[in-house]
Design a protein around this motif. Structure first.
Motif, short mmCIF file in Angstrom:
data_model
loop_
_atom_site.label_atom_id
_atom_site.label_comp_id
_atom_site.label_asym_id
_atom_site.label_seq_id
_atom_site.Cartn_x
_atom_site.Cartn_y
_atom_site.Cartn_z
N SER A 56 73.98 24.39 19.55
CA SER A 56 72.53 24.53 19.68
C SER A 56 71.81 23.92 18.48
CB SER A 56 72.16 26.00 19.84
OG SER A 56 72.56 26.76 18.72
N ARG A 105 79.60 29.29 29.20
CA ARG A 105 79.20 30.46 30.01
C ARG A 105 79.63 31.75 29.34
NH1 ARG A 105 80.95 27.14 34.30
NH2 ARG A 105 82.95 28.22 34.36
N LEU A 108 77.46 32.48 26.23
CA LEU A 108 76.14 32.98 26.60
C LEU A 108 76.20 34.43 27.09
CD1 LEU A 108 74.65 29.80 28.31
CD2 LEU A 108 73.84 30.89 26.21
N ARG A 112 74.13 37.27 25.33
CA ARG A 112 73.24 38.13 26.13
C ARG A 112 73.46 39.60 25.79
NH1 ARG A 112 70.16 38.84 30.62
NH2 ARG A 112 70.69 40.48 32.11
N ARG A 159 62.91 39.14 27.79
CA ARG A 159 63.20 37.71 27.60
C ARG A 159 63.60 37.38 26.18
NH1 ARG A 159 58.22 34.41 29.59
NH2 ARG A 159 59.66 32.71 29.04
N PRO A 168 69.69 35.13 27.02
CA PRO A 168 70.17 34.41 28.20
C PRO A 168 70.08 35.29 29.45
CG PRO A 168 71.70 34.16 26.37
CD PRO A 168 70.72 35.22 25.97
N THR A 169 69.82 34.68 30.58
CA THR A 169 69.79 35.43 31.83
C THR A 169 71.21 35.76 32.27
OG1 THR A 169 69.90 33.46 33.23
CG2 THR A 169 67.71 34.19 32.50
N SER A 171 72.64 34.75 34.80
CA SER A 171 73.27 33.55 35.35
C SER A 171 73.58 32.50 34.28
CB SER A 171 72.36 32.94 36.42
OG SER A 171 71.10 32.60 35.88
N GLY A 172 73.27 32.83 33.00
CA GLY A 172 73.59 31.93 31.92
C GLY A 172 72.52 30.92 31.56
N GLU A 173 71.31 31.14 32.04
CA GLU A 173 70.20 30.24 31.69
C GLU A 173 69.54 30.74 30.41
OE1 GLU A 173 67.64 30.23 35.05
OE2 GLU A 173 69.06 29.19 36.37
N ILE A 174 69.06 29.81 29.60
CA ILE A 174 68.42 30.18 28.34
C ILE A 174 67.35 29.17 28.00
CG2 ILE A 174 70.14 28.96 26.95
CD1 ILE A 174 69.80 31.16 24.82
N VAL A 175 66.22 29.67 27.55
CA VAL A 175 65.11 28.81 27.12
C VAL A 175 65.26 28.60 25.62
CG1 VAL A 175 62.63 28.55 26.93
CG2 VAL A 175 63.61 29.69 28.93
#
Length: 344
Positions: A56, A105, A108, A112, A159, A168-169, A171-175
């Protein structure tokens, strides 16, 4: 006669030792194997977090950097890297090694759990801010997937963690966060704190003493290689650049640069009155619930009645009741419309 008794005694001792060693779930050998598995899991998950952190920040993860992050010898770290590759979680790169899709994955997922637990500690407990990261570091390895999602649902699927890091969500999504270091802001510019780095702990603790938090709006006064001075919540702060570098901010639009620069309730002198603008984002858990129960909500009129001889606490009239608040509690209440109490 003594030989059978001796044999029986030896058999009894052997039986007891066997039970102690191999008893299901509670035997020493079973516990040792379980502890080794937990240790390996912790090491693998901590390694994945380091790999993700390097990714990152667009830096190279090397054997040396991982060894330093984990506090392990080079040989033991090399064995761990081999294990990560056997599990399909890491792969070699030109100058080091990185995450596979599966490794990302898994990293994350651990992040999370960590950030959700930090948010829980901040919102639901009285644990000091300096302890959030350390306790979350331990708890993140023990939360099951169901426990993690239960925790997220309980807190309304937050969030961000209390430091401003995105969670992270499932489902593994992250802003990915945006912004720049406070040390990069020019004098006269206004910005909003979006993240405060929680490592190293010594620097984070000093930033907490300053009362800084994500969401706080600041205006730069002076920014030099020796000192960073800025205004926040009607108070002036001065930080060494090494401290200010751990604070990330986002510029404010020009037409909102002076908005929301509220003072604290503690700034009132006896006889002054003000209107509550809101509670500081750093007011959390039981303290927040107590102030809300007292009626300290936006729009509430508060009058400073008197101050104790020692200077602390101060008595405030809130919704017809006189309540004593310590200065650190009053600092959590943002106010507007300062002035002297009007006569009848």
């Amino acid at each position: 006669m003594t030989q059978p008794l001796t044999a029986l005694f030896i058999f009894a001792i052997v039986s007891v030792v066997a039970v102690l060693l191999f008893r299901p779930q509670k035997g020493w050998i079973v516990r040792l194997v379980a502890a080794l598995r937990v240790t390996e899991r912790v090491q693998v998950e901590d390694s994945l977090k380091h790999l993700y952190d390097c990714e990152s920040h667009r830096t190279t993860c090397t054997l040396q950097s991982l060894s330093g992050a984990l506090g392990r010898s080079g040989d033991r770290t090399a064995q761990l890297v081999d294990r990560l590759q056997q599990l399909g979680l890491s792969e070699p790169t030109e100058s080091g090694f990185g995450l596979t899709a599966a490794g990302r994955r898994e990293a994350l997922r651990v992040i999370r759990s960590h950030r959700l637990w930090e948010r829980y500690l901040a919102e639901e407990t009285g644990v000091e801010a300096s302890e959030w990261h350390r306790q979350a570091d331990q708890r993140e390895h023990t939360l099951s997937a169901d426990e993690t999602e239960s925790l997220a649902l309980r807190m309304g699927q937050p969030r961000y963690d209390p430091h401003g890091d995105p969670i992270p969500t499932a489902s593994g999504e992250i802003v990915l966060p945006t912004g720049k270091a406070l040390t990069e802001i020019a004098a006269g510019e206004a910005s909003e704190i979006v993240h405060i780095e929680d490592e190293p702990e010594a620097i984070f603790s000093q930033l907490m003493v300053e009362g800084l938090y994500p969401g706080m709006r600041v205006r730069m006064i002076e920014n030099t290689p020796r000192i960073v001075r800025f205004e926040a919540a009607a108070e002036e702060h001065a930080l060494a650049p090494v401290l200010a570098g751990n604070v990330t901010v986002a510029p404010l639009a020009e037409d909102t640069q002076v908005a929301d620069m509220h003072a604290h309730l503690s700034s009132l002198s006896p006889g002054d009155e003000a209107t509550v603008a809101g509670l500081s984002p750093r007011c959390r858990g039981q303290e927040r619930r107590r102030l809300l129960d007292l009626g300290v909500v936006p729009g509430t009129r508060i009058v400073a009645e008197m101050r104790s001889p020692s200077g602390d606490p101060t008595a405030y009239r809130i919704r017809g009741a006189v309540i004593a608040l310590r200065s650190e509690q009053a600092d959590l209440v943002d106010i507007e419309s300062l002035g002297a109490e009007e006569g009848p």
